[in-house]
Design an enzyme around this catalytic site. Structure first.
Site, PDB file in Angstrom:
ATOM      1  N   HIS A 196       8.414  52.706  34.432  1.00 18.15           N
ATOM      2  CA  HIS A 196       9.468  51.859  34.433  1.00 18.15           C
ATOM      3  C   HIS A 196       9.983  51.417  33.091  1.00 18.15           C
ATOM      4  O   HIS A 196      10.770  50.351  33.127  1.00 18.15           O
ATOM      5  CB  HIS A 196       9.231  50.800  35.540  1.00 18.15           C
ATOM      6  CG  HIS A 196       8.188  49.713  35.058  1.00 18.15           C
ATOM      7  ND1 HIS A 196       8.463  48.518  34.421  1.00 18.15           N
ATOM      8  CD2 HIS A 196       6.487  49.957  34.914  1.00 18.15           C
ATOM      9  CE1 HIS A 196       7.474  47.910  34.162  1.00 18.15           C
ATOM     10  NE2 HIS A 196       6.139  48.617  34.542  1.00 18.15           N
ATOM     11  N   CYS A 320       3.617  28.022  26.858  1.00 17.26           N
ATOM     12  CA  CYS A 320       4.268  27.209  28.037  1.00 17.26           C
ATOM     13  C   CYS A 320       4.926  28.053  28.977  1.00 17.26           C
ATOM     14  O   CYS A 320       5.192  27.475  29.928  1.00 17.26           O
ATOM     15  CB  CYS A 320       5.106  26.047  27.426  1.00 17.26           C
ATOM     16  SG  CYS A 320       5.721  26.461  26.011  1.00 17.26           S
TER      17      CYS A 320
END
Lengths: 462, 462
Positions: A196, A320
């Protein structure tokens, strides 16, 4: 809607779609069976193996299909370690491998094996000499990616393969990011890849094991895929994967030139358009389609969110944006800025106008995130000649990029020669405070443990 | 061209094909990413998980997708064994499990664990009492298939689950063969299944682990599929698998009645149409679509080849159709005839006329294989009252079904009460000579090691 995250997963190539649809009718039966449906499935499987082996540069009987690239890496590492168990239990990897390699290494360690993680330079590249020095008499296996998945830096695979050959150690190459562009050069022993990533369907990995390499599959095996990858073969997907690999290879020469120029354009322009940006990775020895940069005073999640609103899909190694709240291990190993990190990886066929639009949109997006976070504008403020020589910022409990923003503001409160100490417990500060110092030309004095968190000390030099 | 091997792999269900094609455009991106392509992929994955969990009878967060049914079994067994390592290292399986379970058990044994293989009766069924007796204080895991893949016999899963619950042992159910027909009853702890068995695409397995079951994934893991199945998810195939499962469930009630009647017809007619046939497996407590029988004096490979020429695709547990030259472990555990073994498993929608044509074709096919092998016609020849009391047949080096054919011919050379000894080194003889005796009403006296191979002794009783 430009999708710029081919390194995560490429859109299905039209040839893969065609091949998949065409083989759904012929490829569903068990290729181990003697009846016509089984024979047909076997023919498809054999033809796909031939095509994929040719693209990899190995013999068809050296190539097994697995259920994913991750699975190919796991099976390859465990099979090699097990096959060379008598030699020893030492494994060498680079510090910037894909998580599938590093997770295998960690698992090997917790099983009692030993692991050396070879460091990389600031471009993310291992030194062939340093890699060679890590090889020992009890080294069972060495692993090196062909190209880094986060910053695109090409690794010196051929040189490391030569060092491994001289030391009698097999080299496993994770070729997931580069196989679309060409075969891996050098005398590798084992190779893993993932369909992929090159526009094939998900669910297909490649595991090539050269004849003569000691290999003992671990865990329960069956008679499929030379005993190396148990479980019923996913033939329509395998056929599509092989067809897509041939198709992208046919486009590779022209597309690599075209995409390299587009990436060159981003590399050159991003620093001009956006203040306080660090472009990371090797500028020359790199994948043609991938560029990574980090933006001071920006949190990755907001940046990605804003870019997504502007219809650009990119990824980030900023802390984050991950569930672990630590910056990407690749950026950490390189020692480069991690905040506001953006990876752009262009799929085949990316239009130049989409890249131009990205460069138009990016400065405003970064500026808006910075404004929201209260980031300092431009260079560090004027030194305060009357300020205290020492000033401490308490950023405990604040996440990236706040500690760096607070450092940038506090630096103006000390005179030249004065020292700002930042107290922080966010893991990203360890990377981003030294990176800020380098970008800003301030002197990083080092870190030490504080009562809570870590104290980072910076001397104002200008 | 009738395909009668659904138990190996079912043809792709039209709904699966539609769902696959529809999700190729939406399901190729990384579902862990925050951008729109990733969010779309995540929505598809979540919806497929909900649908599959409903069909399995578990919560969506208990269900992980794996790269194959085999992989689901391996991950399920190793994760449970590892999670209950403190309890002990004893594993209970039935003797007739799928090879993925038995290979895991063998691998566990070679890692120092212990395994009890619970015997089955002549129908292939375990006794719940015998299974309960195998559970010990140090049993970490018990495994039982919901239905046998070679003979279709349903296992007493609910009773065994209850015994496991009482003993505090988790039960892993391999539901690969039955999940198309309905959820598994009883208080199982872990369940594994495979999409290509119900008309979904290859490349998708299901692993359900009930909340509260101690489970510690083995080997390298990542953040995908609750940490239980590493590697990039194959979302279009997962969507197709879930859609196909819903679709086959919608047809299950009607099709199970219809196919059960067709199988009943085969079960009843095959013994009338073909001499010297043994239909095996439980006649009532069985999968609706599957029937297995064995034909004396026939080798499985020739039989399958002739049936293939007549355009019927079936499979066989005979030794001569496998690379191992041993009969199927299921037939061995049942102690039934293995030669000329044929498994017919009807896909959904099988036409009655195809079954009738199979019954028309079969007698001629069997007769032609028998004629080629020089099999004795009909019942054993007349006893030779003047023959020696003891007669020895040397079948060393001859493969199934020759030793049995030679026994059948030799029996005529001894008087009633006389004994024929067959010397054979083919593994199938151990199963097929006693089975011949039972079918022919002759007395099997047992076996003992000979100078070469094994001596099987048979007393003529009529």
């Amino acid at each position: 809607m430009p999708y710029f995250d081919a390194a995560s997963s490429a859109p299905l190539h039209p040839v893969a779609r065609q091949a998949l649809q065409a083989s759904l009718d012929e490829g569903w039966a068990d290729p181990a069976r003697l009846y016509r449906e089984g024979r047909r499935a076997r023919l498809l499987l054999d033809a796909a193996r031939e095509a994929a082996a040719e693209a990899v540069g190995c013999r068809p009987d050296e190539l097994s299909f697995t259920g994913s690239g991750t699975r190919a890496v796991h099976l390859g590492i465990y099979g090699s370690l097990s096959g060379r168990r008598r030699v020893g239990r030492h494994l060498v990897v680079s510090a910037v491998e894909h998580s599938s390699v590093l997770h295998s290494a960690a698992s090997h360690e917790s099983d009692g094996g030993s692991v050396t993680r070879v460091a990389v330079d600031r471009t993310g590249r291992v030194s062939p000499d340093a890699y060679a020095e890590a090889l020992r008499g009890d080294t069972a296996l060495a692993c090196l990616q062909s190209a880094n998945h986060e910053v695109g830096t090409l690794q010196p695979v051929a040189e490391v393969a030569e060092a491994c050959r001289a030391a009698g150690v097999p080299l496993l190459v994770d070729a997931a990011q580069s196989l679309a562009w060409g075969p891996v050069e050098g005398a590798w022993s084992i190779l893993a890849a993932s369909a992929h990533k090159w526009g094939g369907p998900a669910g297909v990995g490649l595991l090539a094991v050269r004849k003569g390499v000691r290999f003992a599959p671990q865990g329960p095996v069956d008679e499929r895929e030379s005993g190396r990858a148990p479980g019923f073969e996913n033939i329509p997907a395998i056929v599509a994967a092989a067809a897509a690999l041939r198709a992208v290879r046919a486009e590779a020469a022209a597309e690599s030139v075209r995409l390299r120029a587009l990436v060159e354009r981003i590399r050159a322009r991003v620093g001009e358009l956006v203040p306080d940006v660090e472009v990371v990775g090797d500028p020359v020895r790199r994948l043609p389609h991938l560029v990574t940069f980090s933006c001071l005073y920006v949190d990755g999640e907001s940046l990605l969110h804003e870019l997504d609103r502007a219809e650009f899909s990119v990824s980030s190694g900023s802390s984050c944006t991950s569930s672990t709240l630590t910056p990407s291990h690749v950026l950490r190993a390189m020692g480069v800025l991690s905040e506001g990190n953006v990876r752009v990886s262009l799929p085949l066929g990316t239009a130049e106008r989409d890249v131009e639009r990205f460069l138009e949109v990016l400065p405003g997006v970064v500026a808006s995130v910075r404004a929201r976070l209260g980031a300092p504008a431009g260079a560090s403020g004027a030194a305060d000649p009357a300020g205290a020589e020492e000033f401490t910022v308490d950023s405990l409990g604040r996440l990236c990029p706040i500690p760096v923003i607070e450092l940038a503001k506090a630096i103006g409160r000390v005179p030249v020669g004065g020292v700002v100490t930042v107290l922080a417990d966010d893991e990203a500060a360890r990377l981003d405070i030294p990176a800020w110092c380098e970008m800003r030309g301030q002197e990083y004095l080092g870190e030490h443990p504080a009562e809570r968190g870590v104290a980072y000390r910076v001397r104002r030099t200008g």
